[in-house]
Structures are given as C-alpha cells and as structure tokens.
Design a protein around this motif. Sequence first.
Motif, PDB file in Angstrom:
ATOM      1  N   ASP D 299      17.930  50.454 -63.374  1.00  0.00           N
ATOM      2  CA  ASP D 299      18.442  49.519 -64.371  1.00  0.00           C
ATOM      3  C   ASP D 299      19.249  48.423 -63.677  1.00  0.00           C
ATOM      4  O   ASP D 299      20.347  48.666 -63.164  1.00  0.00           O
ATOM      5  CB  ASP D 299      19.317  50.272 -65.377  1.00  0.00           C
ATOM      6  N   GLU D 300      18.702  47.237 -63.685  1.00  0.00           N
ATOM      7  CA  GLU D 300      19.381  46.160 -62.962  1.00  0.00           C
ATOM      8  C   GLU D 300      20.697  45.748 -63.611  1.00  0.00           C
ATOM      9  O   GLU D 300      21.595  45.246 -62.942  1.00  0.00           O
ATOM     10  CB  GLU D 300      18.447  44.953 -62.826  1.00  0.00           C
ATOM     11  N   ARG D 301      20.805  45.966 -64.903  1.00  0.00           N
ATOM     12  CA  ARG D 301      22.039  45.582 -65.595  1.00  0.00           C
ATOM     13  C   ARG D 301      23.228  46.411 -65.132  1.00  0.00           C
ATOM     14  O   ARG D 301      24.357  45.928 -65.070  1.00  0.00           O
ATOM     15  CB  ARG D 301      21.871  45.747 -67.098  1.00  0.00           C
ATOM     16  N   THR D 302      22.978  47.689 -64.864  1.00  0.00           N
ATOM     17  CA  THR D 302      24.094  48.588 -64.551  1.00  0.00           C
ATOM     18  C   THR D 302      24.064  49.076 -63.109  1.00  0.00           C
ATOM     19  O   THR D 302      25.021  49.701 -62.647  1.00  0.00           O
ATOM     20  CB  THR D 302      24.033  49.842 -65.451  1.00  0.00           C
ATOM     21  N   GLY D 303      22.940  48.861 -62.432  1.00  0.00           N
ATOM     22  CA  GLY D 303      22.810  49.402 -61.093  1.00  0.00           C
ATOM     23  C   GLY D 303      22.498  50.886 -61.072  1.00  0.00           C
ATOM     24  O   GLY D 303      22.346  51.489 -60.012  1.00  0.00           O
ATOM     25  N   ARG D 304      22.388  51.494 -62.277  1.00  0.00           N
ATOM     26  CA  ARG D 304      22.126  52.938 -62.314  1.00  0.00           C
ATOM     27  C   ARG D 304      20.646  53.242 -62.142  1.00  0.00           C
ATOM     28  O   ARG D 304      19.778  52.487 -62.556  1.00  0.00           O
ATOM     29  CB  ARG D 304      22.578  53.530 -63.644  1.00  0.00           C
ATOM     30  N   LEU D 305      20.400  54.403 -61.548  1.00  0.00           N
ATOM     31  CA  LEU D 305      19.040  54.876 -61.372  1.00  0.00           C
ATOM     32  C   LEU D 305      18.837  56.088 -62.285  1.00  0.00           C
ATOM     33  O   LEU D 305      19.651  57.005 -62.304  1.00  0.00           O
ATOM     34  CB  LEU D 305      18.821  55.287 -59.911  1.00  0.00           C
ATOM     35  N   THR D 306      17.730  56.069 -63.046  1.00  0.00           N
ATOM     36  CA  THR D 306      17.382  57.210 -63.881  1.00  0.00           C
ATOM     37  C   THR D 306      16.176  57.904 -63.262  1.00  0.00           C
ATOM     38  O   THR D 306      15.167  57.255 -62.984  1.00  0.00           O
ATOM     39  CB  THR D 306      17.041  56.739 -65.311  1.00  0.00           C
ATOM     40  N   VAL D 307      16.315  59.195 -63.018  1.00  0.00           N
ATOM     41  CA  VAL D 307      15.232  59.965 -62.410  1.00  0.00           C
ATOM     42  C   VAL D 307      14.773  61.013 -63.415  1.00  0.00           C
ATOM     43  O   VAL D 307      15.587  61.773 -63.940  1.00  0.00           O
ATOM     44  CB  VAL D 307      15.707  60.678 -61.119  1.00  0.00           C
ATOM     45  N   VAL D 308      13.477  61.036 -63.701  1.00  0.00           N
ATOM     46  CA  VAL D 308      12.934  62.030 -64.626  1.00  0.00           C
ATOM     47  C   VAL D 308      12.018  62.954 -63.843  1.00  0.00           C
ATOM     48  O   VAL D 308      11.078  62.505 -63.195  1.00  0.00           O
ATOM     49  CB  VAL D 308      12.152  61.350 -65.769  1.00  0.00           C
ATOM     50  N   SER D 309      12.302  64.246 -63.929  1.00  0.00           N
ATOM     51  CA  SER D 309      11.517  65.222 -63.177  1.00  0.00           C
ATOM     52  C   SER D 309      11.078  66.328 -64.128  1.00  0.00           C
ATOM     53  O   SER D 309      11.889  66.863 -64.877  1.00  0.00           O
ATOM     54  CB  SER D 309      12.391  65.793 -62.051  1.00  0.00           C
TER      55      SER D 309
END
Lengths: 345, 345, 345, 345
Positions: D299-309
Amino acid sequence: MNIAIVGATGYGGVELLRLLNQHYKVENITLYSSSQEGTAMHELYPHLASFPTYQLEAVTPEKMGEAHDVIFLSTPPGVSAELTVKLLNKRAKVIDLSGDLRLENQSVYETWYKRTAAPDALRQQAVYGLTEWNALSIQSANVVANPGCYPTASLLGLLPLANEGILDGASVIIDAKTGTTGAGRSPSAVTHFSETNENLKAYGVNTHKHLPEMEEHLHKLGGADQKLTFTPHLAPMARGIMATMYVQPSQELNRKDIDELYQAAYQNEPFVHVHQDGRVPSTKETYASNMCMIGTALDERTGRLTVVSVIDNLVKGAAGQAIQNMNVMFGFSQNTGIQQAPVFP
Amino acid sequence: MNIAIVGATGYGGVELLRLLNQHYKVENITLYSSSQEGTAMHELYPHLASFPTYQLEAVTPEKMGEAHDVIFLSTPPGVSAELTVKLLNKRAKVIDLSGDLRLENQSVYETWYKRTAAPDALRQQAVYGLTEWNALSIQSANVVANPGCYPTASLLGLLPLANEGILDGASVIIDAKTGTTGAGRSPSAVTHFSETNENLKAYGVNTHKHLPEMEEHLHKLGGADQKLTFTPHLAPMARGIMATMYVQPSQELNRKDIDELYQAAYQNEPFVHVHQDGRVPSTKETYASNMCMIGTALDERTGRLTVVSVIDNLVKGAAGQAIQNMNVMFGFSQNTGIQQAPVFP
Amino acid sequence: MNIAIVGATGYGGVELLRLLNQHYKVENITLYSSSQEGTAMHELYPHLASFPTYQLEAVTPEKMGEAHDVIFLSTPPGVSAELTVKLLNKRAKVIDLSGDLRLENQSVYETWYKRTAAPDALRQQAVYGLTEWNALSIQSANVVANPGCYPTASLLGLLPLANEGILDGASVIIDAKTGTTGAGRSPSAVTHFSETNENLKAYGVNTHKHLPEMEEHLHKLGGADQKLTFTPHLAPMARGIMATMYVQPSQELNRKDIDELYQAAYQNEPFVHVHQDGRVPSTKETYASNMCMIGTALDERTGRLTVVSVIDNLVKGAAGQAIQNMNVMFGFSQNTGIQQAPVFP
Amino acid sequence: MNIAIVGATGYGGVELLRLLNQHYKVENITLYSSSQEGTAMHELYPHLASFPTYQLEAVTPEKMGEAHDVIFLSTPPGVSAELTVKLLNKRAKVIDLSGDLRLENQSVYETWYKRTAAPDALRQQAVYGLTEWNALSIQSANVVANPGCYPTASLLGLLPLANEGILDGASVIIDAKTGTTGAGRSPSAVTHFSETNENLKAYGVNTHKHLPEMEEHLHKLGGADQKLTFTPHLAPMARGIMATMYVQPSQELNRKDIDELYQAAYQNEPFVHVHQDGRVPSTKETYASNMCMIGTALDERTGRLTVVSVIDNLVKGAAGQAIQNMNVMFGFSQNTGIQQAPVFP
C-alpha cells in the motif's frame, strides 16, 4: 497414452485434469476450448498455478482425431454430437460426457432435450458407459456415452433389483439431491450463494433430462420397463449426489435376499460398496472419489424397499467414471489412476 | 398475558422468546430451566445481551400453574408429561412442544418412543395443535400437543388430499429433509460442522418417531388410513424442512382439480400459501417466518402427484405454531405477533 | 408515513420492505424500479407470495417527490445522485443507501469510485447517516447519505477511541470479513456457490471504495487523521460483517479505561452493545437485526488493542440503519420498527 | 517403508492414512489408538468401508519403536512427549504432529500450554519441521516437531521478509481464519453446525498456543525478534487456513523488490507458490492439497505490506507436511505421494 480434453474449462474438464494427472499410463494431456483458446488454464483456475502450464488450444477435429488416443468431450449440449461425427474412424476413441449420445430413440431425445438429436447412426454406435453393468461392450467401443450424474447413482442402486425381476410390476420413485457443481461454472440465480446457502430447492420435477436416460438404461441393462417419478433437488453443498429410491415391489422381499443380491452384484466391483445391516450412506463418504456407496432399508410395515445411493457427481458421476471407462477400453485395471480414498472430512 | 417458557435454554425456547417479544398482548415472560436456574439467559445466548435480562428460574409446577396464563413446555421427552399432570386445573393453559402428548394410543407411543407413555387421561385430553386443521378444538383446549416439525410440513401438504378421499387406497411416500436445528443444541457427531457441511445424510429410515404421529393425525384430521414410508434426511443448513411427498392415487387426477382443492383448503389461512402452475417452493421462502409454502406437480406419464411442502422447523414447526395456537386459545387474531415476513436472503 | 423504495428489487430494497412492514408508523409503501416496472414483487421474490402484492412502478421523480414522506434510494452507483437532484425541495426527505453522497471531496470520490461525482452542492448537503454519532445533524436533514456496511461496523468500533484522542499518532489496520449479500443479487463468479462454499477470499486489498469513506468520517466524527489499511474478505456465508481492527496507540492504555470509554460512548444507544471482560462477538449475534456488537482485547505484550465489531450487513449495514435514520428525521423513537431480536441460530 | 500412525482416529490420523495410501514407497501402515483398540477403522469412518480393513491396535511403545521405520504421532497434548521418550534410540524415526515438542523454552511452553513441558533434552532434540526453511536439519533428524497449522501458513508468508531484515523494527499483525477441522473430531459448542454455519467468530485473541510458536521460529529461522499480535477466527467451512498479515516496515519497500525476494525464496520449492501482480489467493486454491499459496499487496499510501498466505490446515498444516518431512528424512523426493492437485471446486 496421449489424451485430449475438449471443453476443458468447465468443471468436468478440470476434474478430468486433476484425475488424469494421477494416472500413470497418461503421458500427455492437451486441453481444448472453443471459447478460451490461447489462455493458460491457470488464469481461469488459479489453484493450478503451481502445476505445469496448460495452454488452451483451438478445437481442430481433423488433427485431434489422429493426435490422441482418447478424446474426452466435456462440451455443452449439441457440440459433442457434431464433433464426434468428425472424430469417427480416426486413431482416437471418444468418451462423451455430455448427454448427446445417451438416448437411442430420436424422438425421446428431442422431446426431453428440446433440440435436434445427433445422427441415428452415431447414437446407436455409442456405448452407454455405466461401467459396472456394461464393461463388455465398453471394452470394444470406439465411442462411449458417459452416463449422467443422476442416472449413475440411481441405476447403480436399482439395477441389482431389476436384474432379479424385482422391479417388474413395481412402482419406483427417485428422490434425488445434488450439490451445485452439477449446474456447471456459469453463474446463475440458481447457484447464487446468497440464495443457495441455507436453502433447499426442488426443481425440474418430472421434467429433468436424466429421467428418460434412467428409463432407457434400466430397461436395456436390467430388463425393467418402468415409468419413473423423479424429483431432483439442489442442496447447499458443492459436491455430492444422493438418490433415495422407493420401490414398492409386487412380491414380498426379505432382508437377507436383498443383501445377497446386492453383494452378488457388486462384490467384485472396486467402485461400488454396499453397506450391510440397514445402514445408509451419506454423500461425504464419496467426496472427491470414484466410489458409489449404497444402503437399503426394508420396511416390514409397508413391504417397501428404500435404496440410498450416493456418489460424487463430478467423479463417479462424470470425470472419474469417464476414466474408468478409458481404463476398460484400453485394457488397464479399472481403478488405475482413480483409486484415491475420499477426502474426509 | 403472563407467559412461562419451561426448557427455555433450548432452540425451541429461545425462538419462543424471540417471537413473543414481538407479540403486543404479552406483558411478561418468565423463563424456567431445571438445569440452569440462576443463570442469565444472555450468558448462554450472547445475541440477547442487549435485550432485557432474563434470569432462568427453577421449575416449580404448583406456583407456575397459578402465576401464568400460558405455559410453553419446550422440554425433553418424558418431562412435559410429568409436568403437565401437575399443571392441570390451574390458571395456566399448557402448550407442549415435546412429543409426549401427540399420540393417543399408548402402545404406539411406547413402541416408537421406547419409553413409558404419559397417563392415558392426559394424552386424551391434549388437543393436537395443527392449527389450520384443528382450530375449533384448540380454541377450547387447556392442553395443546404442538405438532412435530416433520408432521407439520407433511400434514399440511397431505390433508387437503386426504379430505377429498384422494389418499384412499393410495400409496404415500414422504421424503423429508431438515436443517440441523431440529437436532437441538447439544453438540453431537451428527451435527459436527466438519462432517455436516458438504454432506447430506439419510437417517432413521422408517423408524423416526414422527412417523406414527403423521399416520395418526392423517387419519384423525383427514380420514385417511395410511401406512406411510418416511425417510428423513439431514441437509447442510441450520433451518428449514422440506417434505417431498409422492402420492399414487387410486383414481385419476387433473391439474385443475388439485389447484382448486388446495385453494379451497387454504385460501383463508394466513400461514399457508399454495404456489400455482406447478411451481414448487424452496425452504428459504419461509426462513424465520411462520409460513408454510406448498407446491404440487402432477405427472401425466405415471398419474402420480408430487407435493412439496416447506416450513421453518423452529417457527411453523415449533415456536411459531405454538404461538399461533396460543392466539387461537385466547381469541386473538391467529397472526398476532408472528406475521413477520421471511428473512431473505 | 407514506414511503417509497427506489431500486426495490435488490437485497437492500427487499430488506427495507421486510422491516418497514413491521413499523407501526408506516401506512403505505410504494416500490419503484427502473428495470422491472409492472412486475409484481413476489414474482421476483416468491417468499413474499403470501404478503400483500406490491407492483413495481416506474420511477417518476417529479411525482414521487410530492407523493411520499420518505424516499429510500437503493440504487446502483450514479443513479441516486441524479435522482436526488430532482427530489430536492419537495415534500419527501431522501435516504440514499448508495455510495454517491458519502464523500465530500470530489476528487477523492472520483479517484476511488472511478466515475463522475454528484454535484458539489448535493454532496455537501447530504448528512452522513451514522446514527449514533451524527443524530443531531440527521434530525434536521433532508438528504441522508446512509453509511456503507464496512464503514458502519468499523466506525462504530473506532470512534470511541478517536474521540478520546487514542487514534492520534496511532496505526490502524482493518481486517474485515463479509457475507455474500454485500455483493448484491446479480450472479457472478465471485458469489457462485460452487466456488464460494468452503472458501475464503481476500479482495480489493487497499482499493475498496469504503476505505476513503472510513477515513473521511473518522476524521469528521472523531477528529482522527488516519491513513487506514483495509483488507475486505468474502466468507462463505450470506449475511454478516466482522471488522477486526488493530490499533497501535502512541500512548499506553489500560483495560479499565477502554471499558469505560466504550460504555460511555454507547450506554444509551439501543443498537450498540459492548461486551465486557475481553469477550469478542461473532457475526451471528446480530443476524437479521439492527444490532452492532463490539468487543475489545488489549494485548499487554505489545500494547496493541484489538477491536472486533460485528453487524448484519443488510440491516445495520444498510436497510435497518436507513430506517433508524428515518426515525430520527421524523422524531420517532430510534428503535421503532427495528427492535427485533436477532434470529438465532 | 513400514509406517505407524498413533492417534489414528482423529482428523490428522485419517488424513495421514489417505495420503500415505498414495505414496509408492509405503508398504505397510499400522494404526494405533489408545481408546479404540480392536475397532476397525471403517466403523469410525464409513468412507473407508471399501478400502483394506485397518484394525486399530493398542499402543505398545517398545514394540512399535522396532517394528516401524516412521511413527507419526497424531495424539493429544502431553501424550506424544511421553511416548517419544520411549521411542528414542530405536529403529523408528518420530514425526510428532502435536504441539509438545515445538517450543524450546520450558517456561514459554508451560505459560502458553498450561501444562508440564516435555523433558528439555527431548524438546531440544526435536527438529522443527517447517520443510522449506529447515530441510537440512530435518534430513538428519530422528524426531521432528511438525509445525502447527497457523504457524505453517504464517511463517511461510513472513520468513522471506524476515530473512531480508524487513521485519527488523517492523510491526507485524496476523489476522488468521481457519475452517472447523482444526478443532478436531470431538463435537463441541464451538463447532455445532447450527451455530457455526452463517457465522464468523474470533477466538483466543492473543492467547492462542500457536503465537509463541510463530515468534520462536520467526526468530530461529528468520532472525526476527518480534512480538506478534495474533487473532484467530473460525470461518464456516471445514478446511482451509488464511493468514492475512500486516507488516509496517521501518524502511520503504517497493513492489519489484518484494516480488523478487519471494520468488528467490520459493522458486525451487514444489509446495509454495507466489502469485504475482498483487493477486492474493483464496483458501480453496489449496483444498485437499499440500500447497501453500501466497500473495502480497503493497500500500503506497501507508507503506504497509499485506501478505496473504493460504493452506489446507489438514494437509500442509498437518498430515501433508508430515509426509513431506518423512520424504526429506528418508531421502525421497519431497513431493512423493503428496503431489496431487487441489480438489476444485
């Protein structure tokens, strides 16, 4: 074995692919699609992303007929009739999973399917692929009409009775329940999750296309001349068919005779199991496997016999039985590639 | 109205509470439980946390009989028989949702329930609460035996035929499917999610306790003398019952007559709707409501009639019908408090 | 009250109809549809067959604006913006269940919705209908923008924290799960039962249109300036939304303070209940009801607070909250017509 | 290979049996049970009725240790610790599917499991069986502690980041969802169909036993020192786990780097597939297979990375990974016997 699957993008096709990948005699599988040629299968089915890439190819009957040992047709009504004509007298044997070639009588076909029948010669050449009851003919067949899902469950439950004459003069009612995969991959109101979950629907009461198929092959394979009553139901589950069948025989039956005649019918069959002692099966006992499980209950108060027969509609009711038929046609052991235990729970 | 619910912690009890809270004649509801006295209801059912607190009270038959206008018994087999004896000749009228008082014949009860029957006098005094067919007797009853869920769906589908003599000499088969709430709140292997989802099970083939109940009241309310064949099935859903019934009449029927006789039977009934034109209902059409929906299909090939009847097993099959009976007993409009539309989807 | 529902054939519309039929102030309901005019509602929804017939009428903004006290717009994106312009300054107040009027900033709307925004004046006039936090403005509103389902669950969980400054400098992540009815009635691959049952999907990660709605109103109603991370998931169920929210506050929190601030925020609200003692709610606690249930867990190891908020997406997340807003706009008690207990189980 | 399964009557045991029957190196399987000795497996699991009969045998550690090449322990907490001690220094290698041997630190174990830990020496000897990240140690192990289902899905998603230092100083939150089979075969309120269908529950927020397991092995295998926040949820499905993970890194990431580091980590692994282009997987993509599917969204807005496994909790999360470990321990190709495609749909 060099295999083709035509109409590979439907549930029948993807189930054939799953099972054939487990079949040690299979060297090569080519997927064909008339609507999605050029697409990679895993773009349509991401669960295949980690498996070898299958590119969907355009349907070219001339070429296909020579290139493959077996061609599975998992195509919409009307398509396989047309294709099969072009595939005859070539290298490939054809196993048709559609309903095009299952009925011998043209007018019966056209009445129930409401479309033009395949040419007579083709329909008559096609061998009905209910493996347990027609293996001898299947062995030498070039074209197999793979049975419908409801007929598979129902006929496997009724034929042992038919062959002992128990259905003569009897009344037979089939109350069947299916999961939603029987309706295919195209989204529709009938299989919309919001209205299908927590819901049970009856549909096509006495008008379902599988009804004449059951009548015809109950007669051909069991000698019974029956007008059936048939109610299919849609249950809130993806896989599974249960046929609960009610037989009011003209003569009196006893528990022991029934057990013995079912045992006699199926004791050597790898894919039909008969529960004893009045126990009846549930659909999940066959999930993702090629098994048919049968149980019977005799009601002494009424003299009626209740027969419960369950299968996975996509395996024994479609792709699995098609492979079982391929095994018979090519002289492999019937259970090659399809002997996996059910997925439970 | 001052109301008691005994056995309030089960699904029947909690559904009574939900519906009675909508009933404008109800001023006071007291909940009783023999196992959980002192507990607040919302500790067992957190969905009630924002509603007024109900403390479960100990069961005290003497006191209860005078304190309430109506006592709903939603208790396990055997309990309500014992309780009701102590409640007779008091202020309270009794509506029993258990099976204790539904069968008149002692030996029939004991054969099917495998336990000692309630005293004869009590069973004979109890009025069978199938509202649409017994309202006159219910009106003056002090004790109502509220029908079982399967009998409610089945009898509402069959009685219009029985009363026209169409079941005389006919063969009748009931293939019924239920959601899991019919099995109550106690966890068991049969309702374990992992083995119930994606599964369909037949159970209690011809041995279910609701079978003699259907036979008795088909006779009493419809004059039909029938030995029924009955297969209940468990479907992967929480609520809903569908009875698919197969009638092979001794005489010939026609579509118009059937439509007319069902219309005649139910046109003034607020809780039974009959679909026309061969359309058959699905269970979700009645979800969380007191409706029964019926559809019929006549098969010209066999002369058989298929009747499909659906209800919500916890409402019309239990709590809703119990309140409908209360309304009749106290002279309220039948649909007071239970006229809500089904929750859909 | 004379009511109109525009776009009555969708799930929002049919849920409004179910609930408004229980509302004692409602005298008349007219259903409008631009695609199905002339059709009877029960032909599309057979579960309504036994209720009064509603004929779908053509949408005529001029006439409608004068004929009704309230007009509920349950219409596709873009439609309500256009309609509302024509309804202004008439007798009717408008409650818009679509997303057209929920965002004040034009470019934010157009970026996330990828379509032209409604006129500025209209969007600015519309009052955001999160009842618990905006009742004063709603009271005098002529146009209410009814909140989205995810924002309702999320904002009700976060606003008590925002208003205490706890979100200042905090990091907030929303992991939300919805049932399939949120996707509406049109069948699609995403809600095809065969692929939805036994499946859990994440979708629209950080791109869902409800994200800017949550950010805007967290700011307006709670003073918090947050860039949220938001992952919606589709769960195999028809109804229900759960928002599991992770707050990493810049200051230290303690259990007691949190309990107190939630209690303070909601103790007088009929439709929000806060579980104590670290208990968290499940979606079924709100099934078919207008309740929002909230629970919180404070992790001493990390200092993070987990907030779980659940609603029924079609009720508190759409039709129920719309009626709650109508109640506020017309001075009725907030819970008129929508005080039913959840359907459980 | 001569194989033993101890605790064969649970879901882990029956899944081992299903998969081992497909493994061409396996000659003999013996099932052990301390509670059901003497019973035939198909009496407990009728779906096995048509397969070779397995009689459950009494647990005799001395004998078992010499009789088998591998012993799978699919036993309740505490049992495998006790058993394994007796099995050391015998012919058999041990693969323990319980949680007894997964934590090195005694007090951590005892705090989270609330029971006495296995002897230190045993816990230290046990090799953690996350195959993709620990194959070298597994190769020479005599005792393998097979990972929990949540840790398998989570660690496979996080370790590529950990190993690049991206988790250093980062905040990591795991929001996980499981099907009901993770709760085992014993019926309980939590998995009662009536209350589980159409329901989503959060449970064990920050108190689940898999939390310290994830922290320990994220450290050991990835060098990351993290205090995790972990919320498990129960979804209305039988199989499948999804871990949605939120990483707030201390440095800035870009899309290309992330794709490359996941590719680098897993390109040679047969059982982990990484979706590209921000596509995220759904649980059904792994149904009944040993696959783990991973997708990421930045997410470029927050810098967060979401990982789905996602995995199937009974296969890659239990029995399948156990067999994968057996393959490594005995020098077979990792995918021997477990290369089946997912069952879809």
